[in-house]
Design an enzyme around this catalytic site. Structure first.
Site, PDB file in Angstrom:
ATOM      1  CG  ASP A  13       3.215  19.457  -5.222  1.00  0.00           C
ATOM      2  OD1 ASP A  13       4.206  19.008  -4.622  1.00  0.00           O
ATOM      3  OD2 ASP A  13       2.916  20.660  -5.257  1.00  0.00           O
ATOM      4  CE  LYS A  16       7.920  15.041  -9.517  1.00  0.00           C
ATOM      5  NZ  LYS A  16       6.891  16.005  -9.152  1.00  0.00           N
ATOM      6  N   GLY A  40       9.207  17.399  -2.207  1.00  0.00           N
ATOM      7  CA  GLY A  40       8.611  16.586  -1.157  1.00  0.00           C
ATOM      8  C   GLY A  40       7.867  15.434  -1.796  1.00  0.00           C
ATOM      9  CG  HIS A  41       9.085  12.601  -4.110  1.00  0.00           C
ATOM     10  ND1 HIS A  41      10.119  12.021  -4.801  1.00  0.00           N
ATOM     11  CD2 HIS A  41       8.629  13.583  -4.885  1.00  0.00           C
ATOM     12  CE1 HIS A  41      10.277  12.658  -5.944  1.00  0.00           C
ATOM     13  NE2 HIS A  41       9.390  13.613  -6.012  1.00  0.00           N
ATOM     14  CD  GLN A 227      11.667  21.020  -7.439  1.00  0.00           C
ATOM     15  OE1 GLN A 227      12.616  20.931  -8.177  1.00  0.00           O
ATOM     16  NE2 GLN A 227      11.752  20.685  -6.180  1.00  0.00           N
TER      17      GLN A 227
HETATM   18  P1  IMP Z   1      11.877  27.107  -4.839  1.00  0.00           P
HETATM   19  O1  IMP Z   1      12.113  25.850  -5.626  1.00  0.00           O
HETATM   20  O2  IMP Z   1      11.829  26.871  -3.339  1.00  0.00           O
HETATM   21  O3  IMP Z   1      12.807  28.210  -5.227  1.00  0.00           O
HETATM   22  O4  IMP Z   1      10.410  27.643  -5.220  1.00  0.00           O
HETATM   23  C1  IMP Z   1      10.089  28.133  -6.515  1.00  0.00           C
HETATM   24  C2  IMP Z   1       8.693  27.731  -6.926  1.00  0.00           C
HETATM   25  O5  IMP Z   1       8.653  26.327  -7.119  1.00  0.00           O
HETATM   26  C3  IMP Z   1       7.607  28.039  -5.890  1.00  0.00           C
HETATM   27  O6  IMP Z   1       6.407  28.338  -6.573  1.00  0.00           O
HETATM   28  C4  IMP Z   1       7.457  26.728  -5.155  1.00  0.00           C
HETATM   29  O7  IMP Z   1       6.182  26.606  -4.555  1.00  0.00           O
HETATM   30  C5  IMP Z   1       7.643  25.761  -6.297  1.00  0.00           C
HETATM   31  N1  IMP Z   1       8.128  24.450  -5.860  1.00  0.00           N
HETATM   32  C6  IMP Z   1       9.371  24.118  -5.477  1.00  0.00           C
HETATM   33  N2  IMP Z   1       9.447  22.815  -5.162  1.00  0.00           N
HETATM   34  C7  IMP Z   1       8.223  22.309  -5.379  1.00  0.00           C
HETATM   35  C8  IMP Z   1       7.679  20.985  -5.281  1.00  0.00           C
HETATM   36  O8  IMP Z   1       8.357  20.005  -4.970  1.00  0.00           O
HETATM   37  N3  IMP Z   1       6.361  20.871  -5.599  1.00  0.00           N
HETATM   38  C9  IMP Z   1       5.620  21.923  -6.026  1.00  0.00           C
HETATM   39  N4  IMP Z   1       6.088  23.153  -6.136  1.00  0.00           N
HETATM   40  C10 IMP Z   1       7.384  23.346  -5.824  1.00  0.00           C
END
Ligand code: IMP
Length: 428
Positions: A13, A16, A40-41, A227
């Site tokens: 977040d 980017k 999520g962008h 991420q």
């Molecule tokens: P997962 O990717 O859904 O398995 O989640 C694993 C961890 O990564 C969790 O703490 C999520 O909140 C975090 N996470 C996954 N995708 C994002 C993102 O795009 N932004 C921020 N945190 C993310």
């Protein structure tokens, strides 16, 4: 000019999407190399808000090709829904979206498997994931026996037969472990996915070969990380990470392009820190100031809507991330959010048991015991979201940005003071 990567250096977040959108004009291809619909962008473009998840940000610019690389995990219904929403907003992907035939596919049982751990009665097992089936799909990829790739969907007879075996295994596992579980019907899942495959067929190709060809023809590539580097499966705050190499370390594996193609390595940071989900966060502000940052920065998850945890900038963690991701320059985002705070703190080291710690510890209990060692910098009272030139920023704001650059060992080239493209300052 060659190719570039844009990678987050915190826990995701970092905005980017805005940087990728800003740079897009100078590139021919935007490439996603890991993650999936957990990303999520949000991109605001000429007053319109676009939400992107699996589709690379370049899709918003006509003429730019977009690649979903082999390292991405694809949930076909999520992808098709996203493409339909984009189309309704006038963004057409035809002829310029390329999906890897080697990317792994998220199936309905992956979502159920994630419920198994994320809803287990023992909260110590919860990662706080986005529940998009990302972890279970990557687990099957690495486990090999149950992995399904996009290319498999184009061999219906083999796929139906294999899926029957996989679903039988998953049903037995899930019915033993999940209360009120209704078993999946392998035949129905197979037909549903074969249908998705037909709709996606025009986009599917060997994207590694495609990228090599594009690169040798002189087309410029922009690699877009999802991420952030601190969520990297190898280099992040394990186990509170995502299941892919979300730092720049994932580019070669997840796209099939050697990273020697890249000559500009941009690390993106927020002027403070946020994190969603569980895991250690030494500079967390669990107080009024944290609330204020959340409110002003609208720090709620794009995918899940969860409130993000907020805190001071953590130079220890980000130094580690910048090193792993090879950042040669930085973009500091959301600087406007911390305007009006009297004093700003930056963690320049940690302290544990009376000892100074300069590196991010590997073991969770060690990290949990770390207390930040802060340097305090003066804030500035006035809003800066209307400022467009570096020299017009208040002195303390410039000092703060320069301090971050020094701490991270790379120059800050871009400062963002609001979500719109125009709210961007290039640092001379
Ligand atoms: P997962 O990717 O859904 O398995 O989640 C694993 C961890 O990564 C969790 O703490 C999520 O909140 C975090 N996470 C996954 N995708 C994002 C993102 O795009 N932004 C921020 N945190 C993310």
């Amino acid at each position: 000019m060659g190719s570039t990567c844009v990678v987050g250096l915190q826990w995701g977040d970092e905005a980017k999407g805005k940087i990728v959108d800003l740079l897009c004009d100078r590139y021919d291809v935007v490439v996603r190399y890991q993650g999936g619909a957990n990303a999520g962008h949000t991109v605001v473009h000429e007053g319109v808000t676009y939400k992107l998840s699996l589709v690379p940000t370049g899709i918003l610019r006509p003429g730019i090709a977009c690649v979903i690389g082999n390292g991405v995990v694809i949930h076909p219904p999520a992808l098709l829904k996203e493409l339909a929403t984009l189309q309704a907003q006038g963004v057409v992907a035809n002829d310029r979206l390329f999906i890897s035939d080697r990317a792994h596919v998220i199936l309905p049982y992956h979502l159920a498997e994630e419920r198994l751990t994320e809803e287990s009665s023992d909260s110590a097992d919860h990662i706080g994931t986005t529940r998009r089936g990302i972890g279970p799909c990557y687990r099957d990829k690495v486990g090999r026996v149950h992995g399904v790739r996009v290319a498999d969907l184009y061999h219906p007879a083999v796929f139906r037969e294999r899926l029957a075996r996989i679903v039988d295994y998953k049903n037995r596992l899930l019915s033993a472990m999940l209360p009120n579980f209704s078993p999946f019907d392998a035949g129905a899942v197979a037909e549903e996915y074969l249908q998705y495959a037909e709709t996606l067929r025009p986009f599917v190709t060997d994207t590694s070969a495609w990228l090599h060809r594009a690169h040798s023809e002189g087309r410029r590539l922009l690699f877009e990380g999802a991420q952030g580097s601190l969520l990297d499966i190898d280099h992040g705050s394990y186990p509170y990470v995502t299941s892919s190499n979300s730092s720049a370390a994932g580019i070669a594996a997840g796209s099939g392009m050697p990273t020697r193609a890249i000559d500009r390595w941009i690390g993106v940071v927020k002027a403070y820190t946020t994190r969603v989900g569980g895991g250690p966060f030494p500079t967390e502000l669990d107080n009024e100031l944290g609330e204020r940052i959340r409110r002003v920065g609208r720090e709620y998850g794009t995918v899940t809507g969860r409130p993000r945890r907020c805190g001071w900038f953590d130079a220890v963690a980000v130094r580690h991330a910048a090193r792993v991701s090879g950042s040669t320059e930085l973009a500091v985002m959301l600087l406007d959010v911390i305007a009006g705070i009297d004093e700003l703190k930056v963690a320049v080291a940690y302290e544990r048991g009376g000892r100074r710690v300069d590196e991010l510890p590997a073991a969770l209990p060690d990290l949990e015991q770390c207390q930040p060692v802060y340097e305090t910098l003066p804030g500035w009272p006035e809003p800066i979201d209307g400022i467009r030139r570096w020299e017009d920023l208040p002195g303390p704001a410039r000092d703060y940005v320069e301090f971050l650059g020094k701490q991270l060992g790379a120059p800050v080239r871009i400062v963002s003071v609001g979500p719109d493209r125009s709210q961007t300052i290039l640092v001379p």
